[in-house]
Design an enzyme around this catalytic site. Structure first.
Site, PDB file in Angstrom:
ATOM      1  N   GLU A 275       9.472  -2.187   7.944  1.00  0.00           N
ATOM      2  CA  GLU A 275      10.493  -1.725   8.632  1.00  0.00           C
ATOM      3  C   GLU A 275      11.582  -1.190   7.715  1.00  0.00           C
ATOM      4  O   GLU A 275      12.496  -2.155   7.325  1.00  0.00           O
ATOM      5  CB  GLU A 275      10.916  -2.419   9.673  1.00  0.00           C
ATOM      6  CG  GLU A 275      12.113  -2.396  10.299  1.00  0.00           C
ATOM      7  CD  GLU A 275      12.148  -0.667  10.872  1.00  0.00           C
ATOM      8  OE1 GLU A 275      11.283  -0.226  11.459  1.00  0.00           O
ATOM      9  OE2 GLU A 275      13.322  -0.110  10.802  1.00  0.00           O
TER      10      GLU A 275
ATOM     11  N   CYS B  32       5.593  -7.062   7.352  1.00  0.00           N
ATOM     12  CA  CYS B  32       6.642  -6.589   8.157  1.00  0.00           C
ATOM     13  C   CYS B  32       7.063  -7.647   9.333  1.00  0.00           C
ATOM     14  O   CYS B  32       6.219  -8.515   9.652  1.00  0.00           O
ATOM     15  CB  CYS B  32       6.227  -5.339   9.120  1.00  0.00           C
ATOM     16  SG  CYS B  32       7.430  -4.489  10.057  1.00  0.00           S
TER      17      CYS B  32
ATOM     18  N   CYS C 153      -0.212  -3.134  15.419  1.00  0.00           N
ATOM     19  CA  CYS C 153      -0.198  -2.526  13.957  1.00  0.00           C
ATOM     20  C   CYS C 153      -0.527  -3.833  13.105  1.00  0.00           C
ATOM     21  O   CYS C 153      -0.277  -5.081  13.319  1.00  0.00           O
ATOM     22  CB  CYS C 153       1.277  -2.324  13.814  1.00  0.00           C
ATOM     23  SG  CYS C 153       1.576  -2.169  11.913  1.00  0.00           S
TER      24      CYS C 153
ATOM     25  N   GLU D 239       0.716  -1.120  -0.142  1.00  0.00           N
ATOM     26  CA  GLU D 239       0.126   0.021  -0.053  1.00  0.00           C
ATOM     27  C   GLU D 239       0.960   1.280  -0.038  1.00  0.00           C
ATOM     28  O   GLU D 239       1.883   1.228   0.494  1.00  0.00           O
ATOM     29  CB  GLU D 239      -0.852   0.290   1.307  1.00  0.00           C
ATOM     30  CG  GLU D 239      -1.581  -1.278   1.637  1.00  0.00           C
ATOM     31  CD  GLU D 239      -2.016  -0.986   3.137  1.00  0.00           C
ATOM     32  OE1 GLU D 239      -2.995  -2.003   3.390  1.00  0.00           O
ATOM     33  OE2 GLU D 239      -1.517  -0.155   4.006  1.00  0.00           O
TER      34      GLU D 239
ATOM     35  N   CYS E 246       3.090   8.300   1.996  1.00  0.00           N
ATOM     36  CA  CYS E 246       3.502   7.447   2.830  1.00  0.00           C
ATOM     37  C   CYS E 246       3.904   6.220   2.205  1.00  0.00           C
ATOM     38  O   CYS E 246       2.862   5.775   1.285  1.00  0.00           O
ATOM     39  CB  CYS E 246       2.461   7.252   3.837  1.00  0.00           C
ATOM     40  SG  CYS E 246       2.630   6.186   5.128  1.00  0.00           S
TER      41      CYS E 246
ATOM     42  N   CYS F 201      -1.871   1.286   9.219  1.00  0.00           N
ATOM     43  CA  CYS F 201      -0.720   0.471   8.653  1.00  0.00           C
ATOM     44  C   CYS F 201      -1.087  -0.811   8.304  1.00  0.00           C
ATOM     45  O   CYS F 201      -1.521  -1.684   9.276  1.00  0.00           O
ATOM     46  CB  CYS F 201       0.429   0.713   9.406  1.00  0.00           C
ATOM     47  SG  CYS F 201       1.798  -0.012   8.792  1.00  0.00           S
TER      48      CYS F 201
ATOM     49  N   CYS G 219       4.802  -5.790  15.883  1.00  0.00           N
ATOM     50  CA  CYS G 219       4.144  -4.877  17.110  1.00  0.00           C
ATOM     51  C   CYS G 219       2.559  -5.336  17.155  1.00  0.00           C
ATOM     52  O   CYS G 219       1.992  -5.248  16.199  1.00  0.00           O
ATOM     53  CB  CYS G 219       4.439  -3.492  16.707  1.00  0.00           C
ATOM     54  SG  CYS G 219       6.103  -3.102  16.487  1.00  0.00           S
TER      55      CYS G 219
HETATM   56  N1  SAH Z   1       8.247   0.135  10.911  1.00  0.00           N
HETATM   57  C1  SAH Z   1       8.283   1.507  10.698  1.00  0.00           C
HETATM   58  C2  SAH Z   1       7.489   2.345   9.990  1.00  0.00           C
HETATM   59  C3  SAH Z   1       6.019   1.657   9.744  1.00  0.00           C
HETATM   60  S1  SAH Z   1       5.001   2.139  10.771  1.00  0.00           S
HETATM   61  C4  SAH Z   1       8.106   1.850  12.240  1.00  0.00           C
HETATM   62  O1  SAH Z   1       7.478   1.246  13.165  1.00  0.00           O
HETATM   63  O2  SAH Z   1       8.585   3.080  12.567  1.00  0.00           O
HETATM   64  C5  SAH Z   1       4.847   4.006  10.923  1.00  0.00           C
HETATM   65  C6  SAH Z   1       4.240   4.420  12.287  1.00  0.00           C
HETATM   66  O3  SAH Z   1       2.964   4.019  12.566  1.00  0.00           O
HETATM   67  C7  SAH Z   1       5.074   3.904  13.467  1.00  0.00           C
HETATM   68  O4  SAH Z   1       5.293   4.821  14.202  1.00  0.00           O
HETATM   69  C8  SAH Z   1       3.970   2.916  14.263  1.00  0.00           C
HETATM   70  O5  SAH Z   1       4.341   2.260  15.002  1.00  0.00           O
HETATM   71  C9  SAH Z   1       2.637   3.613  13.681  1.00  0.00           C
HETATM   72  N2  SAH Z   1       1.337   2.548  13.518  1.00  0.00           N
HETATM   73  C10 SAH Z   1       1.374   1.249  13.139  1.00  0.00           C
HETATM   74  N3  SAH Z   1       0.108   0.882  13.487  1.00  0.00           N
HETATM   75  C11 SAH Z   1      -0.789   1.752  14.113  1.00  0.00           C
HETATM   76  C12 SAH Z   1      -1.864   2.033  14.621  1.00  0.00           C
HETATM   77  N4  SAH Z   1      -2.776   0.976  14.604  1.00  0.00           N
HETATM   78  N5  SAH Z   1      -2.338   2.911  15.249  1.00  0.00           N
HETATM   79  C13 SAH Z   1      -1.495   4.151  15.367  1.00  0.00           C
HETATM   80  N6  SAH Z   1      -0.114   4.134  14.988  1.00  0.00           N
HETATM   81  C14 SAH Z   1       0.253   3.014  14.363  1.00  0.00           C
END
Ligand code: SAH
Length: 368
Positions: free
Chosen positions: A185, A129, A136, A109, A122, A360, A133
């Site tokens: 990531e 990934c 996410c 995406e 973005c 995301c 986490c």
């Molecule tokens: N892997 C990288 C970049 C992708 S995620 C990273 O973790 O920084 C980009 C941002 O969106 C990150 O800060 C991530 O923690 C956040 N994010 C992911 N899922 C989310 C959600 N459901 N609600 C809010 N922020 C989220």
């Protein structure tokens, strides 16, 4: 031994190699590739100008190249990398999400966000990934594979073309910012992401000519890769997805924290700030009753104050089936106030695109 930043935590599922593309190659490699096809090396600059400068990979438009050579060059250096599955828009068209299908069926995406004074894209750096986490959507599905440099670049080149051609409501526009906050990531796909940054920021005809200052690389905190990035001489912004100031909670929210602790991650970030001359952005998703207590705000402030860092609070965008949700308004306000009382600059991110599964990885998850 893998180079720092090439660490993989889950074995990639898909292994099919994307076709080679002009955007995978340095300017010197492009000249060699063109010569290997029996063409004059200057054709490499002509192709680069078409792709990076005019966003066209249609050989019919390359009128400065003999018709007989166009098809051969196109097949060898500008293969179709991805097709649009669909666009989904909201905010009266100011937010547009694209779901792409790659040559091997993998889905990724990208999102285009239009504001009065700027346009941000973005982009994804990996399909899926491996960082796992729990809040996410992408993290839940695991890693499919790394994107190639060209697969990263093409998301942006196509977005710029759509903006230029007026396909995005609001009239023709130029791209001002890129954030590596889509799927993946970026620092786990280090070499290809840095390659993409070079293609996007090299001056024409070699690259797109965007400003490094307009690019943000967001990371969970892969410490060796942050150190390596600090040595690249880039002036991109670094965003660190912290989400908790204490190791105990961060171990669960950002599992890679069991390997590199909060203090190590922040020390690497401060080094990056010093060498790049850019302020660090600290990303913090506010999750109700999990990480949104005032004492955690106070602890976060003590970690980052005086470092010129900026805290970006993101109201949690709940993923389907998640037991977690965004903070109560009063808790969010108290969190902001606690940071401000320490003089830490803080903003609450606007939550665009929730109704188009903008969190995301949600769109790709729905397609699967
Ligand atoms: N892997 C990288 C970049 C992708 S995620 C990273 O973790 O920084 C980009 C941002 O969106 C990150 O800060 C991530 O923690 C956040 N994010 C992911 N899922 C989310 C959600 N459901 N609600 C809010 N922020 C989220």
């Amino acid at each position: 031994m893998p180079a720092p930043g090439e660490l993989t935590f889950i074995a990639p599922r898909g292994a099919a190699k994307p076709p080679r593309h002009l955007a995978d190659l340095t300017p010197a490699e492009r000249r060699e590739a063109v010569a290997a096809l029996g063409e004059k090396p200057f054709r490499a600059a002509q192709l680069s100008r078409h792709y990076f400068g005019r966003f066209t990979d249609d050989p019919a438009a390359w009128t400065d190249i003999p018709a007989a050579a166009r098809e051969r060059l196109a097949q060898a250096l500008l293969p179709r990398l991805m097709t649009t599955v669909r666009h989904i828009s909201c905010d009266a068209g100011a937010t547009r999400k694209t779901l792409w299908r790659l040559h091997d069926g993998t889905l990724v995406e990208s999102v285009l966000m239009r504001y009065p004074d700027r346009v941000t894209m973005c982009v994804s750096s990996q399909a899926g990934c491996g960082m796992n986490c729990p809040f996410c959507a992408t993290g839940q599905a695991g890693l499919d594979r790394n994107l190639s440099t060209a697969e990263i670049v093409h998301q942006i080149v196509d977005g710029m073309r759509a903006l230029r051609d007026g396909e995005v409501p609001g009239g023709p526009a130029r791209l001002s910012n890129i954030v590596f906050m889509g799927m993946g990531e970026p620092l786990a796909n280090y070499r290809r992401v840095v390659g993409a940054i070079r293609r996007l920021t090299d001056e024409g005809p070699d690259g797109v000519g965007l400003s490094q200052r307009g690019i943000t690389v967001s990371t969970v905190g892969l410490v060796p890769a942050i150190h390596r990035l600090a040595g690249e001489g880039l002036s991109c912004r670094l965003a660190v997805s912290l989400h908790a100031p204490d190791d105990e909670l961060r171990d669960t929210l950002v599992p890679v924290n069991t390997r590199w602790k909060v203090r190590e991650v922040l020390d690497a970030a401060w080094e990056y700030a010093e060498r790049s001359g850019r302020r660090i952005s600290i990303e913090y998703a506010l999750i109700r009753d999990i990480n949104d207590q005032a004492w955690r705000a106070d602890r976060l402030a003590r970690l980052v104050r005086g470092r010129g860092a900026h805290v970006n609070l993101i109201p949690l965008n709940p993923t389907p089936g998640s037991k977690w949700t965004a903070s109560r308004p009063e808790d969010q306000r108290a969190f902001v106030a606690a940071l401000e009382s320490h003089g830490v600059p803080v903003t609450v991110r606007d939550t665009r695109g929730q109704e188009i599964e903008g969190a995301c990885g949600q769109l790709a998850a729905a397609e699967r």
